[in-house]
Design a protein around this motif. Structure first.
Motif: not given
Length: 163
Positions: A142-150, A152-163
Motif C-alpha cells: 500500500l502507499i500511504v501519504d501523510m501531511t507535514r502535520s502528521h 494520513i490523507f491517502h491510503i491506496g495501491t498508488k500514491g496521490i502522484g500515481g506512483k
C-alpha cells in the motif's frame, strides 16, 4: 445505584488509560528493525515522533495490534484512526469500506502477521510504502501519504502522484 452505572466510569477510565498508552508508546518506534531470529543479539528499534515515516509505522503497528484483539480492539481502532488520519480522509475510508466490505486501512478483511514501512521520498508530504505480509506469506503493498502535520490523507495501491 445499578451495577451498569457503577461500571461506566471504570470502563471509561480503563479505555482512556489504554488509549493513552497505545498512542504514547509507539511514538518513537519504527518497523525498520529486522528480527534477529536464531541469534542472541539484542534487537534495536528506533524512531522519532517528528518523523512522518515513524508515525506511519507507529500507526500501522498499533492498528494491527488493536485489530488482532477482536474482543477489545474496536474502540482503540477508532481512536487510532481519529488520532492519525485526517478527518476528511476518515469519510473516504468509510465510503471505501462500505463499498468493498473490508478494512480501509489494511485494504483487507483479515489482519496481517507482519508489516514494514519504507519511505518513498516526496518533497511536499511524506509518501511511504507499507508492505503487509499475510499468514500464507503473500504480501500487499500500500502507499500511504501523510501531511507535514502528521495526518494520513491517502491510503491506496498508488500514491496521490500515481506512483
Amino acid at each position: 445505584m445499578n451495577s451498569t452505572t457503577a461500571r461506566r466510569p471504570a470502563r471509561r477510565a480503563a479505555l482512556a488509560v489504554g488509549l493513552a498508552a497505545a498512542l504514547a508508546l509507539p511514538l518513537g518506534l519504527t518497523a525498520s528493525a529486522q528480527a534477529s531470529a536464531g541469534t542472541d543479539q539484542p534487537r534495536s528499534i528506533s524512531g522519532k515522533p517528528s518523523d512522518s515515516v515513524t508515525r506511519i509505522a507507529d500507526f500501522y503497528g498499533a492498528y494491527i495490534d488493536a485489530q488482532s484483539d477482536p474482543d477489545n480492539g474496536g474502540k482503540l481502532v477508532d481512536a487510532l484512526r481519529k488520532y492519525y488520519v485526517s478527518a476528511s480522509y476518515l469519510k473516504e475510508l468509510k465510503a471505501w469500506e462500505d463499498k468493498n466490505h473490508a478494512d480501509g486501512v489494511l485494504r483487507a478483511q483479515n489482519v496481517p502477521v507482519r508489516w514494514k514501512v519504507t519511505d518513498n521520498g516526496t518533497a511536499d508530504h511524506t509518501e511511504a510504502a507499507v508492505t503487509l505480509t499475510w499468514g500464507d506469506k503473500r504480501t500487499t503493498k500500500l502507499i500511504v501519504d501523510m501531511t507535514r502535520s502528521h495526518k494520513i490523507f491517502h491510503i491506496g495501491t498508488k500514491g496521490i502522484g500515481g506512483k
